[in-house]
Write an enzyme that holds these catalytic residues in place. Structure first.
Site, PDB file in Angstrom:
ATOM      1  N   ASP A  85       0.855  -1.189   0.000  1.00 32.41           N
ATOM      2  CA  ASP A  85       0.000   0.000   0.000  1.00 32.41           C
ATOM      3  C   ASP A  85       0.891   1.239   0.000  1.00 32.41           C
ATOM      4  O   ASP A  85       1.701   1.428   0.912  1.00 32.41           O
ATOM      5  CB  ASP A  85      -0.869  -0.054   1.261  1.00 32.41           C
ATOM      6  CG  ASP A  85      -1.871   1.082   1.334  1.00 32.41           C
ATOM      7  OD1 ASP A  85      -1.669   2.126   0.667  1.00 32.41           O
ATOM      8  OD2 ASP A  85      -2.853   0.932   2.080  1.00 32.41           O
ATOM      9  N   ILE A  86       0.727   2.083  -0.977  1.00 32.88           N
ATOM     10  CA  ILE A  86       1.618   3.238  -1.115  1.00 32.88           C
ATOM     11  C   ILE A  86       1.441   4.238   0.037  1.00 32.88           C
ATOM     12  O   ILE A  86       2.372   4.974   0.366  1.00 32.88           O
ATOM     13  CB  ILE A  86       1.430   3.913  -2.498  1.00 32.88           C
ATOM     14  CG1 ILE A  86       2.684   4.702  -2.877  1.00 32.88           C
ATOM     15  CG2 ILE A  86       0.176   4.786  -2.529  1.00 32.88           C
ATOM     16  CD1 ILE A  86       2.747   5.104  -4.327  1.00 32.88           C
ATOM     17  N   ASP A 105      -5.822   7.242  -5.509  1.00 31.06           N
ATOM     18  CA  ASP A 105      -6.184   8.623  -5.186  1.00 31.06           C
ATOM     19  C   ASP A 105      -7.064   8.675  -3.927  1.00 31.06           C
ATOM     20  O   ASP A 105      -6.798   9.428  -2.976  1.00 31.06           O
ATOM     21  CB  ASP A 105      -6.943   9.200  -6.403  1.00 31.06           C
ATOM     22  CG  ASP A 105      -7.054  10.713  -6.396  1.00 31.06           C
ATOM     23  OD1 ASP A 105      -6.459  11.357  -5.514  1.00 31.06           O
ATOM     24  OD2 ASP A 105      -7.740  11.245  -7.292  1.00 31.06           O
ATOM     25  N   GLY A 160      -4.992   1.097 -13.394  1.00 32.55           N
ATOM     26  CA  GLY A 160      -6.228   0.727 -12.706  1.00 32.55           C
ATOM     27  C   GLY A 160      -7.426   1.163 -13.531  1.00 32.55           C
ATOM     28  O   GLY A 160      -7.652   0.663 -14.634  1.00 32.55           O
TER      29      GLY A 160
HETATM   30  P1  ADP Z   1      -5.517   5.159 -12.704  1.00 29.74           P
HETATM   31  O1  ADP Z   1      -6.821   5.907 -12.773  1.00 29.74           O
HETATM   32  O2  ADP Z   1      -4.317   6.017 -13.049  1.00 29.74           O
HETATM   33  O3  ADP Z   1      -5.565   3.883 -13.464  1.00 29.74           O
HETATM   34  P2  ADP Z   1      -5.941   3.753 -10.152  1.00 29.74           P
HETATM   35  O4  ADP Z   1      -5.827   4.312  -8.793  1.00 29.74           O
HETATM   36  O5  ADP Z   1      -7.288   3.295 -10.604  1.00 29.74           O
HETATM   37  O6  ADP Z   1      -5.313   4.864 -11.139  1.00 29.74           O
HETATM   38  O7  ADP Z   1      -4.939   2.533 -10.308  1.00 29.74           O
HETATM   39  C1  ADP Z   1      -3.550   2.663 -10.413  1.00 29.74           C
HETATM   40  C2  ADP Z   1      -2.892   1.493  -9.701  1.00 29.74           C
HETATM   41  O8  ADP Z   1      -2.866   1.765  -8.306  1.00 29.74           O
HETATM   42  C3  ADP Z   1      -3.612   0.157  -9.863  1.00 29.74           C
HETATM   43  O9  ADP Z   1      -2.630  -0.848 -10.090  1.00 29.74           O
HETATM   44  C4  ADP Z   1      -4.282  -0.045  -8.502  1.00 29.74           C
HETATM   45  O10 ADP Z   1      -4.429  -1.417  -8.174  1.00 29.74           O
HETATM   46  C5  ADP Z   1      -3.251   0.593  -7.597  1.00 29.74           C
HETATM   47  N1  ADP Z   1      -3.653   0.977  -6.231  1.00 29.74           N
HETATM   48  C6  ADP Z   1      -4.882   1.192  -5.721  1.00 29.74           C
HETATM   49  N2  ADP Z   1      -4.794   1.521  -4.405  1.00 29.74           N
HETATM   50  C7  ADP Z   1      -3.459   1.512  -4.096  1.00 29.74           C
HETATM   51  C8  ADP Z   1      -2.696   1.752  -2.912  1.00 29.74           C
HETATM   52  N3  ADP Z   1      -3.282   2.076  -1.745  1.00 29.74           N
HETATM   53  N4  ADP Z   1      -1.337   1.640  -2.985  1.00 29.74           N
HETATM   54  C9  ADP Z   1      -0.731   1.324  -4.142  1.00 29.74           C
HETATM   55  N5  ADP Z   1      -1.391   1.088  -5.286  1.00 29.74           N
HETATM   56  C10 ADP Z   1      -2.734   1.174  -5.265  1.00 29.74           C
END
Ligand code: ADP
Length: 171
Positions: free
Chosen positions: A9-10, A33, A123
């Site tokens: 988790d970022i 986001d 995502g």
């Molecule tokens: P985008 O609209 O740019 O595609 P998303 O947030 O839908 O952005 O997805 C981008 C990536 O971030 C996906 O691989 C998703 O699984 C991942 N993601 C979602 N939540 C987290 C988190 N808490 N930490 C890291 N990566 C995440």
């Protein structure tokens, strides 16, 4: 520059700057986001709103990056970047590469030494994993900016595996 891959988790990363895969409104969304705003608290959105009221009245263009506080996250800054929505009919990888390049440039301006990236556009924006990973890894490797660590924080197993393959093949 050390490139590290982590599955996780970022919002929990202890780095100087965390990159957000934002949308151009900067006013929040789902995915990474949503997680960043939820965990980081209202100060992030307050600064985003201030940017929208001043230098970014039309929103943040795709491929560009802007920094705010990281609020309650362990990081010092959130760097918001807007990835391109995937299109099978149009080559948009230069815009995706630009997200990584512009985020690194901004991080260096902020004197950040460590940065964490999610898989931008992989995502809701629909980018095929292997291609998103290749563009990300190449953009970081080809950047003229060098920080001490670039950490890709991949939320799930398939995304982590795609980045691991990209590092092996293009690293
Ligand atoms: P985008 O609209 O740019 O595609 P998303 O947030 O839908 O952005 O997805 C981008 C990536 O971030 C996906 O691989 C998703 O699984 C991942 N993601 C979602 N939540 C987290 C988190 N808490 N930490 C890291 N990566 C995440």
């Amino acid at each position: 520059m050390q490139i590290r891959l982590v599955q996780g988790d970022i919002t929990e990363q202890h780095v100087d700057a965390v990159v957000n895969a934002a949308n151009s409104s900067l006013l929040g969304g789902g995915g990474v986001d949503g997680a960043i705003h939820r965990k980081g608290g209202p100060d992030i959105l307050r600064e985003c709103r201030a940017l929208r009221a001043s230098s970014l009245r039309d929103g943040l263009p795709t491929g560009q990056a802007v920094a705010t506080t990281a609020g309650r996250l362990p990081a010092s800054w959130v760097i918001h970047t807007v990835g391109p929505v995937y299109s099978a009919g149009e080559e948009r990888s230069p815009l995706l590469a630009s997200c990584y390049r512009e985020s690194l440039r901004l991080a260096a301006e902020l004197a950040a030494e460590t940065i964490a990236f999610p898989a931008v556009s992989a995502g809701a924006y629909g980018w095929p994993l292997s291609d998103a990973a290749r563009v990300a890894v190449q953009a970081v490797q080809e950047s003229s900016i060098t920080l001490s660590e670039v950490r890709f924080v991949l939320f799930d197993g398939p995304t982590h595996a795609a980045f691991a393959r990209a590092v092996t093949e293009h690293g």
